[in-house]
Design an enzyme around this catalytic site. Structure first.
Site, mmCIF file in Angstrom:
data_model
loop_
_atom_site.group_PDB
_atom_site.id
_atom_site.type_symbol
_atom_site.label_atom_id
_atom_site.label_comp_id
_atom_site.label_asym_id
_atom_site.label_seq_id
_atom_site.Cartn_x
_atom_site.Cartn_y
_atom_site.Cartn_z
ATOM 1 N N LYS A 22 0.689 -1.392 -0.012
ATOM 2 C CA LYS A 22 -0.127 -0.009 0.002
ATOM 3 C C LYS A 22 0.857 1.132 -0.092
ATOM 4 O O LYS A 22 0.666 2.220 -0.750
ATOM 5 C CB LYS A 22 -0.853 0.150 1.272
ATOM 6 N N ASN A 23 1.879 1.436 0.896
ATOM 7 C CA ASN A 23 2.676 2.225 1.052
ATOM 8 C C ASN A 23 3.909 2.650 -0.134
ATOM 9 O O ASN A 23 4.527 3.542 0.010
ATOM 10 C CB ASN A 23 3.286 2.642 2.408
ATOM 11 N N CYS A 116 -4.847 7.885 9.157
ATOM 12 C CA CYS A 116 -4.968 7.125 10.669
ATOM 13 C C CYS A 116 -5.031 7.893 11.858
ATOM 14 O O CYS A 116 -4.098 8.910 11.699
ATOM 15 C CB CYS A 116 -4.294 5.807 10.835
ATOM 16 N N ARG A 121 0.091 14.103 13.290
ATOM 17 C CA ARG A 121 0.458 14.127 11.843
ATOM 18 C C ARG A 121 0.759 15.122 11.102
ATOM 19 O O ARG A 121 0.025 15.598 9.987
ATOM 20 C CB ARG A 121 -0.467 12.955 10.973
ATOM 21 N N ASP A 305 4.410 0.248 11.839
ATOM 22 C CA ASP A 305 3.281 -0.347 11.545
ATOM 23 C C ASP A 305 2.999 -1.762 11.823
ATOM 24 O O ASP A 305 2.018 -2.265 11.381
ATOM 25 C CB ASP A 305 2.986 -0.221 9.905
ATOM 26 N N ARG A 397 -8.551 -0.488 4.607
ATOM 27 C CA ARG A 397 -7.808 0.631 3.898
ATOM 28 C C ARG A 397 -6.529 -0.117 3.473
ATOM 29 O O ARG A 397 -6.033 0.195 2.642
ATOM 30 C CB ARG A 397 -7.777 1.547 4.839
HETATM 31 C C1 EPZ Z 1 3.960 6.885 6.332
HETATM 32 O O1 EPZ Z 1 3.324 7.757 6.952
HETATM 33 C C2 EPZ Z 1 3.170 5.867 6.188
HETATM 34 N N1 EPZ Z 1 2.007 6.075 5.360
HETATM 35 C C3 EPZ Z 1 2.741 5.303 7.750
HETATM 36 O O2 EPZ Z 1 1.961 4.011 7.345
HETATM 37 C C4 EPZ Z 1 3.941 5.095 8.318
HETATM 38 O O3 EPZ Z 1 3.586 4.692 9.901
HETATM 39 C C5 EPZ Z 1 4.987 6.111 8.274
HETATM 40 O O4 EPZ Z 1 5.305 6.676 6.987
HETATM 41 C C6 EPZ Z 1 6.270 5.889 9.356
HETATM 42 O O5 EPZ Z 1 7.012 4.695 8.613
HETATM 43 C C7 EPZ Z 1 2.201 5.999 3.999
HETATM 44 O O6 EPZ Z 1 3.233 5.612 3.552
HETATM 45 C C8 EPZ Z 1 1.035 6.162 3.251
HETATM 46 P P1 EPZ Z 1 6.279 10.345 8.568
HETATM 47 P P2 EPZ Z 1 3.948 9.505 6.898
HETATM 48 O O7 EPZ Z 1 6.175 11.456 7.725
HETATM 49 O O8 EPZ Z 1 4.564 9.653 5.729
HETATM 50 C C9 EPZ Z 1 6.216 13.270 11.997
HETATM 51 C C10 EPZ Z 1 0.041 2.589 7.938
HETATM 52 O O9 EPZ Z 1 -0.071 1.801 8.683
HETATM 53 N N2 EPZ Z 1 6.049 14.264 11.107
HETATM 54 O O10 EPZ Z 1 7.518 9.243 8.387
HETATM 55 O O11 EPZ Z 1 2.734 10.154 7.487
HETATM 56 C C11 EPZ Z 1 4.863 12.618 12.101
HETATM 57 O O12 EPZ Z 1 3.980 13.178 12.896
HETATM 58 C C12 EPZ Z 1 0.604 4.035 7.838
HETATM 59 O O13 EPZ Z 1 0.206 1.936 6.678
HETATM 60 C C13 EPZ Z 1 6.296 15.738 11.352
HETATM 61 O O14 EPZ Z 1 6.482 15.837 12.468
HETATM 62 O O15 EPZ Z 1 5.086 9.102 8.250
HETATM 63 C C14 EPZ Z 1 5.324 11.247 12.730
HETATM 64 O O16 EPZ Z 1 5.792 11.539 14.318
HETATM 65 C C15 EPZ Z 1 0.376 4.891 9.140
HETATM 66 N N3 EPZ Z 1 6.189 16.694 10.414
HETATM 67 C C16 EPZ Z 1 6.887 10.889 12.163
HETATM 68 O O17 EPZ Z 1 7.293 12.347 11.765
HETATM 69 C C17 EPZ Z 1 5.851 16.336 9.064
HETATM 70 O O18 EPZ Z 1 5.733 16.959 8.236
HETATM 71 C C18 EPZ Z 1 6.888 9.848 11.085
HETATM 72 O O19 EPZ Z 1 6.087 10.484 10.101
HETATM 73 C C19 EPZ Z 1 5.883 14.962 8.666
HETATM 74 C C20 EPZ Z 1 6.134 13.869 9.841
#
Ligand code: EPZ
Length: 417
Positions: A22-23, A116, A121, A305, A397
């Site tokens: 998915k990702n 989610c 986020r 995840d 999802r």
């Molecule tokens: C991706 O989400 C995945 N989703 C998530 O999978 C996964 O848990 C996550 O990466 C971490 O591996 C998709 O790829 C569609 P991040 P993403 O930006 O990109 C903080 C699932 O279950 N952050 O790496 O949103 C954020 O709050 C889903 O399949 C900021 O602070 O994750 C978090 O604490 C859930 N500012 C951390 O970084 C930003 O601008 C990691 O978030 C962006 C992120």
């Protein structure tokens, strides 16, 4: 609202195939905005997140039609660069379209993303990186208004290796003038797949999988076809399902090194796991030892995840364990539902303390998010009696009819309206 009815106690035995990730599929779909020729994406999984991303692409004027399990996508007629809140709020990866829209049209107006409910986020890292490349951004009334007429190559140093921010900036750089360098970027396998997909269309990207990615802008991309990588989280989910329910399962179409952190933990807990090429074979017919300590980290650390699924397993292991969730501040929302089933878990902010119990008992439980929901299904597989898992739209999802896959392995689970 549909729900799963599970009669626990059945072991899992048999062979399953894992879908494309998915990702990986979601950022790749967003990146098709950059291309004005036909793209064919193969082995398209039946996840609702993918259906919703396709609606976003169609809303931008991109044609998408499905032929068997192939998606035929053509962005030649794309002309809109607006994503309304009713579409953006449905999934997190709507924000991935921003970088591609700016790369193609040099402007965009998109609403804040959804996804989610596992934390705030924010998207500050996405926007800071785009501003570092010269994009003018005005946020108002829940919309992000971007002017990239003066966007050019440059250096972006991410404060945190955000997966989405890394993918967004790659897409912004593909048709950008000059060279875009992203430092301290995420290293997930899905980012490597995005690089390889775009390079297959004529992009010039290097470094994905390391902490520095360099994108040399090109004028245009040409069409092509691609099969995204296997879903490491689904593979890990079924490994843990077998560890909880017991049995012998062969999982095909996997890339074991993409979830080696989980394999290591399960083997140390007493699971027998063998790997051969794109197959993994798991045998578990006794109660496992607890993992002791586990913390989620960016790749290649233990994936957030798989945290919920691993926590569910710990509730029935021998001994106690501590799980630290370092990525998302509220990713333990499913725990109260496990406690209804007899689990012994205490949560304090980002730390869960688990004391393994001999058995769980069936109960009425409610999914809180995608991975928390599937953790409840896994608990139901090994609980005594009947478990009803509500709000299973969360699970759909990221898993395609998981009840069919589990039933094919011998589980007693059905989807009821
Ligand atoms: C991706 O989400 C995945 N989703 C998530 O999978 C996964 O848990 C996550 O990466 C971490 O591996 C998709 O790829 C569609 P991040 P993403 O930006 O990109 C903080 C699932 O279950 N952050 O790496 O949103 C954020 O709050 C889903 O399949 C900021 O602070 O994750 C978090 O604490 C859930 N500012 C951390 O970084 C930003 O601008 C990691 O978030 C962006 C992120």
């Amino acid at each position: 609202m549909q729900k799963f009815l599970i009669h626990g106690g059945k072991k899992l035995n048999g062979t399953i195939n894992v879908e494309c990730a998915k990702n990986a599929y979601l950022p790749i779909l967003a990146s098709t905005i950059l291309c004005e020729e036909e793209i064919v994406l193969k082995n398209c999984p039946d996840f609702t997140d993918i259906k919703n991303m396709i609606i976003i692409l169609e809303n931008l004027g991109i044609t998408v039609y499905k032929k068997d399990d192939e998606l035929h996508i053509n962005g030649a007629e794309a002309s809109f660069c607006f994503i309304p809140s009713e579409l953006a709020k449905v999934l997190r990866s709507s924000i991935f379209a921003l970088g591609a829209l700016l790369g193609r049209f040099k402007k965009a107006k998109v609403a804040y993303p959804g996804g989610c409910d596992i934390g705030l986020r924010p998207i500050d890292l996405h926007l800071k990186g785009l501003k570092d490349l010269g994009v003018k951004i005005v946020e108002c009334h829940g919309y992000i208004n971007c002017d990239a007429s003066e966007m050019k190559g440059g250096l972006v140093h991410l404060d945190y290796p955000s997966v989405g921010a890394t993918e967004n900036l790659i897409m912004a750089g593909v048709l950008n003038s000059g060279t875009t360098t992203i430092v301290n970027c995420a290293k997930e396998p899905e980012i490597v797949d995005l690089q390889n997909f775009l390079n297959n269309l004529g992009a010039k990207i290097t470094g994905a999988g390391t902490d520095t990615i360099v994108i040399t802008g090109v004028k245009k991309l040409h069409g092509g076809s691609w099969t995204p990588i296997s879903d490491r989280i689904i593979a890990g989910t079924f490994l843990i399902a077998t560890a909880m329910a017991g049995g012998e399962v062969e999982i095909c179409n996997v890339i074991p090194q993409h979830f080696s952190s989980l394999i290591d933990k399960l083997q140390k807990s007493g699971c027998k796991i063998e790997q051969k090429d794109d197959k993994i074979f798991v045998v578990c017919n006794s109660r496992l030892e607890s993992v002791g300590f586990l913390e989620t980290m960016p790749y290649p650390g233990f994936p957030t995840d798989l945290q919920a699924q691993m926590l569910a397993l710990q509730t029935v292991c021998k001994g106690s364990s501590l799980i630290q969730e370092n990525l998302f501040e509220t990713r333990f929302k499913f725990v109260p539902e496990l406690i209804k089933m007899g689990a012994n878990v205490k949560v304090n902010q980002r730390t869960a303390y688990i004391n393994g119990v001999d058995k769980l008992f069936g109960a009425d439980v409610y999914s809180t998010d995608l991975r928390g929901g599937v953790a409840l299904v896994l608990a139901g597989l090994c609980a005594q009696g009947y478990t009803t898992v509500h709000d299973i739209y969360h699970i759909d999802r990221g898993y395609a009819f998981i009840e069919k896959t589990l039933s094919s392995l011998g589980a007693n689970i059905q989807r009821i309206d």
